[in-house]
Structure formats: structure tokens, C-alpha cells
Design an enzyme around this catalytic site. Structure first.
Site, PDB file in Angstrom:
ATOM      1  N   GLN A  75       0.776  -1.246   0.000  1.00  0.00           N
ATOM      2  CA  GLN A  75       0.000   0.000   0.000  1.00  0.00           C
ATOM      3  C   GLN A  75       0.811   1.303   0.000  1.00  0.00           C
ATOM      4  OE1 GLN A  75      -3.424   2.321   2.615  1.00  0.00           O
ATOM      5  NE2 GLN A  75      -3.028   0.217   3.128  1.00  0.00           N
TER       6      GLN A  75
ATOM      7  N   GLU B 145       1.250  -1.367   8.360  1.00  0.00           N
ATOM      8  CA  GLU B 145       0.452  -0.232   8.846  1.00  0.00           C
ATOM      9  C   GLU B 145       0.339  -0.114  10.366  1.00  0.00           C
ATOM     10  OE1 GLU B 145      -1.490   2.291   7.221  1.00  0.00           O
ATOM     11  OE2 GLU B 145      -1.831   2.944   9.273  1.00  0.00           O
TER      12      GLU B 145
ATOM     13  N   ASP C 287       0.510   3.677   6.037  1.00  0.00           N
ATOM     14  CA  ASP C 287       0.752   3.299   4.637  1.00  0.00           C
ATOM     15  C   ASP C 287       0.450   4.449   3.685  1.00  0.00           C
ATOM     16  OD1 ASP C 287       1.677   0.764   5.072  1.00  0.00           O
ATOM     17  OD2 ASP C 287      -0.264  -0.205   4.868  1.00  0.00           O
TER      18      ASP C 287
ATOM     19  N   GLY D 115      -7.875  20.151  21.539  1.00  0.00           N
ATOM     20  CA  GLY D 115      -7.247  21.357  21.006  1.00  0.00           C
ATOM     21  C   GLY D 115      -7.911  22.606  21.567  1.00  0.00           C
ATOM     22  N   GLY D 116      -7.729  23.717  20.858  1.00  0.00           N
ATOM     23  CA  GLY D 116      -8.214  25.001  21.352  1.00  0.00           C
ATOM     24  C   GLY D 116      -9.724  25.128  21.365  1.00  0.00           C
TER      25      GLY D 116
HETATM   26  N1  COA Z   1      11.782 -10.126  -9.211  1.00  0.00           N
HETATM   27  C1  COA Z   1      12.463 -10.908  -8.347  1.00  0.00           C
HETATM   28  N2  COA Z   1      12.436 -10.721  -7.016  1.00  0.00           N
HETATM   29  C2  COA Z   1      11.675  -9.708  -6.569  1.00  0.00           C
HETATM   30  C3  COA Z   1      10.949  -8.871  -7.410  1.00  0.00           C
HETATM   31  C4  COA Z   1      11.019  -9.118  -8.796  1.00  0.00           C
HETATM   32  N3  COA Z   1      10.359  -8.380  -9.667  1.00  0.00           N
HETATM   33  N4  COA Z   1      10.290  -7.981  -6.663  1.00  0.00           N
HETATM   34  C5  COA Z   1      10.597  -8.241  -5.393  1.00  0.00           C
HETATM   35  N5  COA Z   1      11.433  -9.278  -5.329  1.00  0.00           N
HETATM   36  C6  COA Z   1      12.023  -9.882  -4.144  1.00  0.00           C
HETATM   37  C7  COA Z   1      12.886  -8.934  -3.350  1.00  0.00           C
HETATM   38  O1  COA Z   1      14.139  -8.851  -3.949  1.00  0.00           O
HETATM   39  C8  COA Z   1      12.875  -9.596  -1.987  1.00  0.00           C
HETATM   40  O2  COA Z   1      13.767 -10.705  -2.040  1.00  0.00           O
HETATM   41  P1  COA Z   1      14.899 -11.034  -0.895  1.00  0.00           P
HETATM   42  O3  COA Z   1      14.235 -10.846   0.427  1.00  0.00           O
HETATM   43  O4  COA Z   1      15.264 -12.457  -1.185  1.00  0.00           O
HETATM   44  O5  COA Z   1      16.009 -10.106  -1.074  1.00  0.00           O
HETATM   45  C9  COA Z   1      11.479 -10.163  -1.922  1.00  0.00           C
HETATM   46  O6  COA Z   1      10.984 -10.218  -3.249  1.00  0.00           O
HETATM   47  C10 COA Z   1      10.385  -9.398  -1.185  1.00  0.00           C
HETATM   48  O7  COA Z   1      10.815  -8.419  -0.428  1.00  0.00           O
HETATM   49  P2  COA Z   1      10.125  -7.966   0.921  1.00  0.00           P
HETATM   50  O8  COA Z   1      10.037  -6.507   0.817  1.00  0.00           O
HETATM   51  O9  COA Z   1      10.929  -8.521   2.074  1.00  0.00           O
HETATM   52  O10 COA Z   1       8.643  -8.583   0.946  1.00  0.00           O
HETATM   53  P3  COA Z   1       7.800  -9.157   2.191  1.00  0.00           P
HETATM   54  O11 COA Z   1       6.503  -9.524   1.595  1.00  0.00           O
HETATM   55  O12 COA Z   1       8.501 -10.208   2.942  1.00  0.00           O
HETATM   56  O13 COA Z   1       7.617  -7.898   3.175  1.00  0.00           O
HETATM   57  C11 COA Z   1       6.877  -5.696   3.800  1.00  0.00           C
HETATM   58  C12 COA Z   1       6.602  -6.950   2.950  1.00  0.00           C
HETATM   59  C13 COA Z   1       5.838  -4.665   3.401  1.00  0.00           C
HETATM   60  C14 COA Z   1       6.745  -6.040   5.291  1.00  0.00           C
HETATM   61  C15 COA Z   1       8.296  -5.165   3.502  1.00  0.00           C
HETATM   62  O14 COA Z   1       8.434  -5.003   2.115  1.00  0.00           O
HETATM   63  C16 COA Z   1       8.616  -3.856   4.195  1.00  0.00           C
HETATM   64  O15 COA Z   1       8.851  -3.802   5.405  1.00  0.00           O
HETATM   65  N6  COA Z   1       8.643  -2.757   3.419  1.00  0.00           N
HETATM   66  C17 COA Z   1       9.001  -1.446   3.921  1.00  0.00           C
HETATM   67  C18 COA Z   1       7.903  -0.830   4.730  1.00  0.00           C
HETATM   68  C19 COA Z   1       6.599  -0.763   4.017  1.00  0.00           C
HETATM   69  O16 COA Z   1       6.471  -0.193   2.956  1.00  0.00           O
HETATM   70  N7  COA Z   1       5.577  -1.303   4.667  1.00  0.00           N
HETATM   71  C20 COA Z   1       4.208  -1.087   4.295  1.00  0.00           C
HETATM   72  C21 COA Z   1       3.736  -1.889   3.224  1.00  0.00           C
HETATM   73  S1  COA Z   1       2.109  -1.330   2.816  1.00  0.00           S
END
Ligand code: COA
Length: 415
Positions: free
Chosen positions: A17, A139, A168, A247-248
Site C-alpha cells: 500500500q 500499517e 501506509d 485542542g483550542g
Molecule cells: N523479481 C524478483 N524478485 C523480486 C521482485 C522481482 N520483480 N520484486 C521483489 N522481489 C524480491 C525482493 O528482492 C525480496 O527478495 P529477498 O528478500 O530475497 O532479497 C522479496 O521479493 C520481497 O521483499 P520484501 O520486501 O521482504 O517482501 P515481504 O513480503 O517479505 O515484506 C513488507 C513486505 C511490506 C513487510 C516489507 O516489504 C517492508 O517492510 N517494506 C518497507 C515498509 C513498508 O512499505 N511497509 C508497508 C507496506 S504497505
């Protein structure tokens, strides 16, 4: 009519998101947003909270309008090469992967700079520098860590999560502003830069009034605008203030006619100081205008409970819309508690493009939010979210790949 961000090309490496909120806004302002997704899988939200089998979810479609979708396995060398070519032709790379994921892919800041020194790399992370910098965040974690949960809810209940996705969508908004500022700076400097919007920071920014109150509390030991005053106790941290404005201008949510059956038959009522005489007249308490106990805002803070009880006896005789009508005639600030059903059916929101009806080839017609920010010379037309990989060939052609290259990329399962 041209669009504000026409000519800006975004490499959209976002998911879920926060990041997609940001890139959707940029797309609504006219940027060409190319969303890169994993072949066969795509953004995880495509399949989450599904309501129509086989169709992209509302979760996904409502966050990815006006974008193009390209599938690319960026962990394969062939996919990485395509990604590098995209980096060379785009202005901004936006991502919200877990900390370190982009580096692990080999897309370091130095790598990007070597290919395209004008590129802006914009990231959402859960936390900025510090002990939690490596953490994955969703979130509600951000709402807890950013000060929202501890200050939301009632004094005698647990910390509370808000329905508004301030972690988010709120962070996505912050990031979009950072990107636009960096694009502007680039017009002078000719160089890109890194833009970071940590979710904790964005939530705290939205909760700044509570940091203000923390300091007031530490200085004076009390806060007269909080429901704990005058009879309750204050601790050493800002307490939850229920529905008090804090607030105020004191305010409260009051019951309206029908509240017994309708969970949203409520109105938010603000006793703005300048409207006090009008309030007294409307509720039939003219005597309060001159009564010493209610004469000044400071005095009224001592009696907010009986004041709002009396006003509520008045609001309970009217529907929230009838009460709105009367109060607005007297310039008394108030607002109905609107259900999502009422909002979805609101003709004014449809008229302004804040709620739009979108046609989708698989799911049919659905409602979405439109652009909440209105530019008079850059109006937004919302177009449907792309199907997974819908624009892969189109974008590869833009990057100079021919038909044979595309066949090879497919064979390598890189697209
Ligand atoms: N091709 C190949 N690999 C891909 C890819 C693509 N097109 N797109 C993503 N990937 C891989 C990434 O390289 C990563 O691989 P690795 O961990 O082996 O290096 C993996 O997919 C996914 O990454 P990740 O971000 O860890 O996904 P997740 O589903 O485990 O975590 C979140 C999701 C949201 C918790 C995490 O991305 C996060 O903390 N993001 C930052 C904060 C954030 O935006 N949070 C709110 C989300 S609404």
C-alpha cells in the site's frame, strides 16, 4: 491540456500500500508510471482480500490506477539487464521493499548513480536510522511506533488503531512530496538524490499535536482540554482523549436521532468560542450566555461534561443531517459521522472526482477514490489498474528490445 508531471517517468518498484499510494498520486499528476512486478505473481495485493475469483482485488486496483505493468524477474541476469535499461530512461525509482532487499538485488545507490546520475531513488521504510532500521513494518506497527495508538482510544481502554491508513497511505503521501521536491531541486542541480520516508516518522508528523501535548503536560502536569480534567488523573505521558478534540476548541461526538439502531447516527460538535452565544440560543439555553460559570472558554473547560450532555439532549431530537443544517445556519462548526455507505453514495464526492466509478475488463465496474488533490490546470482522469504484465512488450519495445529478444527473455523466464 497537459499534466503537471507530464514527461516524468517513474520506475515503480513498489508493492502493497505505502509505495503504490505514492506512485498512484504521481500517475494522477501525469507521470508515466511503469510498475515492475514479479512474473506470474505480481504485487501480493493482486490476490489478497479477493472478492471476485480470478479478478485482481479491490485492494490492488484501488492503489494502482493510471500505471503500466511490466513483469520482470530482477533476480535473473536477463531481468536485471532490463531493469538497468529502465533505470537509464526513468527519472525516479520508487521502492518500499524490506530494508536491504534492493541492495541484495544489486541495485545500490552507487549502481543507480553510475547508470543515471539524474535518477532520484525514493524509499519507504518502516523506520529511519536506529535500532529498528532493519525491521519489516506494516500499517498497524507504524501506528503503534509513531505515537498514534498510544494517544487514540479511551482512557480506560487499550491503545487503539485508527481506520485511516496513516502509516501506509500517509507515508506514501509524504514520499510523493519528497519526490516532487527532489525533482524540482534537480532542475537546478542536475543531480538525483535519495528520498526516504520512514513510516514511523510520517505517523509522528501526523501526530505532532500529541508531541506538543507531551511537553505541555511535562511543564504543567495537566491539560485542561482533555477529558481527564478536572476530575481525572494525568500520568507522565499524553493520555488517550477519546473523542475530545484536545485542542483550542472543545468538541465531542454526540448522539443524534436514531442512534439506538444506527451505529453512525452521531454528529461531531465543536463549541467554538466565537459561536458560544449562537450555540446557547440554538439549544434553548440563552441564560448560559451571561452565566458566570460558562462565560469564558476557560470556565467552560471546567464544565464540558454537563455542557455536552445538554447539547446532546438537543442533537438527539434531530437526525445528524437536520442538526447539520441548523448548526451551519448559525456558523457553528460540526460534522456528521458518515458511514462508508453514505460516502460511497454522496453525489458531491462523485461530482468532484473524489469518488470515481472505474470499468475493469475482469471485475467490471467498481468504485475507487480519485485524486484528493485538485490542480486546476492538471485535472485527473482515473484509468483502471493494469493487468499483470499488460504492458511488458510495449515497455520492452520502448527500451529497444526486438521480437527475438522478447522471445529470449520469455525462454529465460525473466519476464
Ligand atoms: N523479481 C524478483 N524478485 C523480486 C521482485 C522481482 N520483480 N520484486 C521483489 N522481489 C524480491 C525482493 O528482492 C525480496 O527478495 P529477498 O528478500 O530475497 O532479497 C522479496 O521479493 C520481497 O521483499 P520484501 O520486501 O521482504 O517482501 P515481504 O513480503 O517479505 O515484506 C513488507 C513486505 C511490506 C513487510 C516489507 O516489504 C517492508 O517492510 N517494506 C518497507 C515498509 C513498508 O512499505 N511497509 C508497508 C507496506 S504497505
Amino acid at each position: 491540456m497537459s499534466k503537471a508531471l507530464e514527461g516524468v517517468r517513474i520506475l515503480d518498484f513498489t508493492h502493497v500500500q505505502s509505495g503504490p499510494t505514492c506512485t498512484q498520486l504521481l500517475a494522477w499528476f501525469g507521470a508515466d508510471v511503469i510498475k515492475v512486478e514479479r512474473p506470474g505473481v505480481g504485487d501480493a495485493t493482486r490476490g489478497q482480500l479477493s472478492d471476485i475469483p480470478g479478478a485482481d482485488s479491490l485492494y490492488f486496483t484501488m492503489l494502482n490506477h493510471n500505471k503500466r505493468s511490466v513483469t520482470l524477474d530482477t533476480k535473473k541476469p536477463q531481468g536485471r539487464e532490463v531493469l538497468d535499461r529502465l533505470i537509464s530512461i526513468c527519472d525516479v525509482l520508487v521502492e518500499n521493499f524490506a530494508p536491504g532487499a534492493l541492495d541484495r538485488m544489486g541495485i545500490t545507490w552507487e549502481h543507480v548513480q553510475a547508470i543515471n546520475p539524474r535518477m532520484i531513488v525514493a524509499s519507504v521504510k518502516g523506520f529511519g536510522q536506529g535500532q529498528y532500521a532493519h525491521c519489516k513494518v506494516y500499517e498497524n506497527v507504524a501506528q503503534c511506533a509513531g505515537g498514534s495508538a498510544s494517544t487514540t482510544g479511551f482512557d480506560d481502554g487499550p491503545p487503539m488503531i485508527s481506520g485511516a491508513q496513516i502509516g501506509d497511505s500517509g507515508t506514501g503521501l509524504h514520499l510523493a512530496l519528497g519526490i516532487v521536491a527532489a525533482l524540482y531541486q534537480r532542475t537546478h542541480s542536475g543531480r538525483g538524490q535519495k528520498v526516504l520516508a520512514p513510516m514511523q516518522d510520517a505517523v509522528l508528523n501526523l501526530c505532532r499535536v500529541k508531541l506538543r501535548d507531551q511537553q505541555r503536560l511535562e511543564r504543567t502536569g495537566t491539560m485542561h482540554e482533555y477529558p481527564q480534567y478536572p476530575d481525572g488523573k494525568f500520568g507522565d505521558a499524553v493520555p488517550r482523549a477519546g473523542n475530545a478534540s484536545g485542542g483550542g476548541q472543545p468538541g465531542s461526538i454526540l448522539r443524534c436521532k436514531g442512534w439506538e439502531a444506527d451505529p453512525n447516527a452521531y454528529i461531531y460538535f465543536i463549541t467554538q468560542a466565537s459561536a458560544w452565544p449562537a450555540i446557547c440560543r440554538v439549544i434553548g439555553e440563552e441564560g448560559w450566555i451571561d452565566e458566570e460559570a460558562y462565560a469564558t472558554p476557560a470556565m467552560r473547560l471546567l464544565h464540558l461534561k454537563p455542557i455536552f450532555d445538554r447539547i446532546e439532549r438537543w442533537t438527539m431530537t434531530l437526525t445528524k443531517f437536520e442538526a447539520m443544517e441548523i448548526l451551519n445556519r448559525h456558523d457553528i462548526p460540526c460534522g456528521p459521522v458518515l458511514s462508508m455507505k453514505e460516502i460511497a453514495e454522496d453525489p458531491a464526492l462523485r461530482e468532484s472526482g473524489t469518488i470515481v466509478e472505474v470499468e475493469h475488463p475482469v471485475r467490471g465496474s467498481y468504485l475507487s477514490v480519485g485524486n484528493p488533490i485538485k490542480l486546476s490546470a492538471s485535472p485527473t482522469t482515473v484509468t483502471r489498474a493494469p493487468l499483470l504484465g499488460e504492458h511488458t512488450e510495449q515497455v520492452l519495445a520502448l527500451l529497444g528490445y526486438g521480437a527475438d529478444d522478447i522471445v529470449a527473455l520469455r525462454a529465460a523466464q525473466a519476464i
